[in-house]
Scaffold this motif. Structure first.
Motif, short mmCIF file in Angstrom:
data_model
loop_
_atom_site.label_atom_id
_atom_site.label_comp_id
_atom_site.label_asym_id
_atom_site.label_seq_id
_atom_site.Cartn_x
_atom_site.Cartn_y
_atom_site.Cartn_z
N ASN A 209 0.83 -1.19 -0.01
CA ASN A 209 0.01 -0.17 0.04
C ASN A 209 1.04 1.14 -0.19
N LEU A 210 1.32 1.65 -1.13
CA LEU A 210 2.36 2.76 -1.18
C LEU A 210 1.63 3.91 -1.27
N THR A 211 2.10 5.01 -0.52
CA THR A 211 1.29 6.44 -0.66
C THR A 211 2.42 7.39 -0.40
N SER A 212 1.97 8.63 -1.07
CA SER A 212 2.93 9.75 -1.31
C SER A 212 2.79 10.80 -0.19
N ALA A 213 3.38 11.83 0.18
CA ALA A 213 3.24 12.81 1.36
C ALA A 213 3.88 13.89 0.77
N ASN A 214 3.90 14.16 -0.59
CA ASN A 214 4.39 15.49 -1.17
C ASN A 214 3.39 16.48 -0.92
N SER A 215 4.19 17.78 -1.36
CA SER A 215 3.13 18.74 -0.82
C SER A 215 2.15 19.33 -1.39
N ILE A 216 1.60 18.54 -2.55
CA ILE A 216 0.33 18.91 -3.22
C ILE A 216 -0.85 18.14 -2.22
N ASN A 217 -0.42 17.15 -1.58
CA ASN A 217 -1.45 16.59 -0.52
C ASN A 217 -2.14 17.72 0.37
N VAL A 218 -3.65 17.50 0.33
CA VAL A 218 -4.43 18.32 1.10
C VAL A 218 -4.20 18.01 2.60
N GLY A 219 -3.62 16.96 3.08
CA GLY A 219 -3.42 16.75 4.25
C GLY A 219 -2.33 17.38 4.62
N ARG A 220 -1.37 18.02 4.02
CA ARG A 220 -0.33 18.93 4.27
C ARG A 220 -0.82 20.44 4.18
N LEU A 221 -1.58 20.74 3.12
CA LEU A 221 -2.11 22.01 2.68
C LEU A 221 -3.17 22.62 3.73
N ILE A 222 -3.91 21.91 3.98
CA ILE A 222 -4.97 22.60 4.99
C ILE A 222 -4.56 23.04 6.21
N PRO A 223 -3.69 22.37 7.01
CA PRO A 223 -3.15 22.67 8.37
C PRO A 223 -2.17 23.96 8.24
N GLN A 224 -1.60 24.10 7.34
CA GLN A 224 -0.99 25.23 6.75
C GLN A 224 -1.66 26.42 7.07
N SER A 225 -2.99 26.43 6.70
CA SER A 225 -3.86 27.55 7.03
C SER A 225 -4.01 28.12 8.26
N PHE A 226 -3.77 26.96 9.19
CA PHE A 226 -4.22 27.38 10.70
C PHE A 226 -3.17 28.53 11.23
N TYR A 227 -1.88 28.36 11.02
CA TYR A 227 -1.03 29.49 11.40
C TYR A 227 -1.07 30.90 11.09
N TYR A 228 -1.79 31.02 9.65
CA TYR A 228 -2.15 32.34 9.33
C TYR A 228 -3.42 32.92 10.24
N VAL A 229 -4.07 31.93 10.50
CA VAL A 229 -5.49 32.43 11.53
C VAL A 229 -4.74 32.87 13.09
N TRP A 230 -3.86 31.87 13.26
CA TRP A 230 -3.04 32.17 14.74
C TRP A 230 -2.42 33.46 14.70
N ALA A 231 -1.67 33.84 13.77
CA ALA A 231 -0.93 35.07 13.70
C ALA A 231 -2.06 36.04 13.65
N ALA A 232 -2.98 35.95 12.92
CA ALA A 232 -4.11 37.22 12.70
C ALA A 232 -4.64 37.25 14.13
N ALA A 233 -4.91 36.45 15.04
CA ALA A 233 -5.49 36.41 16.22
C ALA A 233 -4.70 37.28 17.21
N GLN A 234 -3.28 36.77 17.12
CA GLN A 234 -2.43 37.45 18.03
C GLN A 234 -2.24 39.08 17.83
N LEU A 235 -2.42 39.18 16.65
CA LEU A 235 -2.28 40.76 16.12
C LEU A 235 -3.86 41.61 16.72
N ASP A 236 -4.65 41.03 16.62
CA ASP A 236 -5.82 41.70 16.65
C ASP A 236 -5.90 42.86 17.69
N ARG A 237 -5.39 42.62 18.90
CA ARG A 237 -5.50 43.44 19.83
C ARG A 237 -5.06 45.02 19.43
#
Ligand SMILES: *Cc1c(COP(=O)(O)O)cnc(C)c1O
Length: 435
Positions: A209-237
């Motif tokens: 059962n061969l699987t890839s883990a390259n950067s086009i994988n949505v399993g890598r892409l989606i969680p990268q959105s999280f740190y943008y949201v985190w940074a925006a929350a840090q700045l809000d104040r």
């Protein structure tokens, strides 16, 4: 949220299936079929929200059908024992440091989430998988660290002999356990070709059962959105107006993840694509003409991409939705000379050592300011400078402090298997170990 192929909206998959498939079966890239409005969730975050907590809330909100609240919590706690950090440079400029994970680069965030999600699924289904990756350095080390000691998964990393930095080689070859490093007696292109051939090889497909883990994988892409949201929350104040995000880019996965976060409701003034001499996207933003071409080698080598794979996704966001990409995205190119002079100036004036990729980002911010932007900018610091010891030594005449988790590796012995750049010996090795 489900995923559809960029080539054919009829080809669909839920998140976990898309994550194991990697590429869509028709050769397209998986792409979210909806843009959920997550503003109500994001409003609950502030400067005190731990990154892992924010990841739990977003995972739950994005994939309610696939992850119960308990599942989302177990997943994100396993994936994120590390966190980003926001470093204030001045009132209007922040560095979002994404290099506090195990391999010291931002790819740790995506790889770690992917590994934790795959492990959970494989254990539930009582199945095994072998992750096969080709790397020129950064991707392989993030994937190897993320999957190290995960249950039901083995990792095989192919890297070109003599063409990764000594530290990167240690990152790939000293982990052991379920991570095997193959030293290919050829180029990075050979490694990539061997992996592609392995995925379509009948013998291998029938028994592993061969699987890839390259950067086009949505399993890598989606969680990268999280740190943008985190940074925006840090700045809000204290921020005046939404921040612009500057992203040192190669395949444009990181930037695409930021644009997703913005489409889900995160406040952002603009995105800045920082390229090195491989400037097809800045060129496209200037001229409207997209001309992919072979990459050229630069000091910011993780950005040496001449045909960015995520451009297809970015196009989808903008074309399909009748938005002008130029209303959202600015692009700048940094030559090696500009990268060097930025690193030197920041070290001289601020005592700060930044990696060459981050320096390309800072250069872009300076140009963006000169073009008239007066708001807050967050620049993504994509790797720890100690990963680029040789560059720092030759450009700054100093050796940056090496984080303990990297320094430790320097004393460990490398374990590799040398292999000719052909499918046959790779097939034989895989069958023997995992068939
Ligand atoms: C991979 C990488 C990049 C480029 O990221 P993309 O998502 O491919 O645009 C930039 N900097 C560093 C240090 C990287 O490892």
């Amino acid at each position: 949220m489900n995923f559809v192929s960029t080539r054919n909206a009829g080809v669909r998959a839920p998140f976990l299936e898309a994550l194991f498939l990697g590429l869509a079966p028709d050769g397209g890239l998986f792409y979210p079929d909806s843009e959920p409005d997550l503003r109500a969730v994001m409003e609950r975050f502030d400067g005190a929200t731990p990154f892992a907590e924010l990841a739990v809330a977003l995972t739950e909100a994005l994939f309610p059908e696939e992850f119960s609240p308990d599942d989302a919590r177990a997943l994100c706690t396993a994936a994120f024992p590390f966190s980003p950090a926001l470093r204030k440079i001045d009132d209007r400029h922040f560095l979002l440091e994404l290099f506090h994970g195990p391999s010291c680069a931002f790819k740790d965030f995506g790889a770690s989430f992917l590994a934790a999600a795959m492990e959970r699924r494989l254990r539930i289904d009582d199945e095994r998988a072998v992750i096969l990756v080709a790397t020129s350095g950064d991707t392989g080390s993030a994937v190897a660290h993320a999957f190290h000691r995960r249950k039901n998964i083995d990792v095989v990393v192919l890297y070109p002999s003599g063409r990764v930095s000594p530290l990167q080689e240690k990152q790939l070859t000293t982990l052991g356990d379920n991570v095997a490093a193959l030293e290919v007696l050829g180029s990075f292109d050979d490694c990539q070709r061997m992996v592609k051939e392995a995925f379509v090889d009948e013998t291998l497909r029938a028994s592993i059962n061969l699987t890839s883990a390259n950067s086009i994988n949505v399993g890598r892409l989606i969680p990268q959105s999280f740190y943008y949201v985190w940074a925006a929350a840090q700045l809000d104040r204290d921020a005046d107006g939404p921040p612009a995000f500057c992203v040192p880019s190669g395949n444009f996965g990181n930037l695409t993840a930021g644009v997703f976060a913005w489409r889900w409701g995160m406040r952002a003034a603009r995105f800045i694509a920082a390229s090195n001499e491989n400037d097809v996207v800045p060129e496209y933003l200037d001229s409207g003409v997209y001309t992919p071409r072979p990459s050229v080698q630069t000091l910011a080598n993780a950005m040496d991409v001449g045909a960015p794979s995520n451009f297809e996704r970015l196009r989808k966001i903008f074309d399909d939705r009748q938005l002008d990409i130029r209303d959202t995205l600015s692009g700048y190119r940094a030559s090696d000379d500009e990268i060097v002079s930025t690193m030197q100036r920041w070290y001289r004036e601020r005592g700060l050592v930044v990696c060459p990729h981050t320096a390309a980002g800072i250069h872009a911010v300076e140009r963006f300011r000169a073009d008239g932007f007066t708001g807050t900018v967050v620049t993504l610091a994509t790797a720890h400078p100690a990963k680029f010891l040789e560059v720092c030594e030759s450009v700054l005449g100093m050796r940056p402090d090496i984080p303990a988790r990297l320094a430790r590796l320097l004393d460990l012995e490398k374990h590799t298997t040398a292999i000719e750049p052909e499918l046959a010996p790779l097939r034989e090795l895989l069958m023997e170990r995992y068939g």
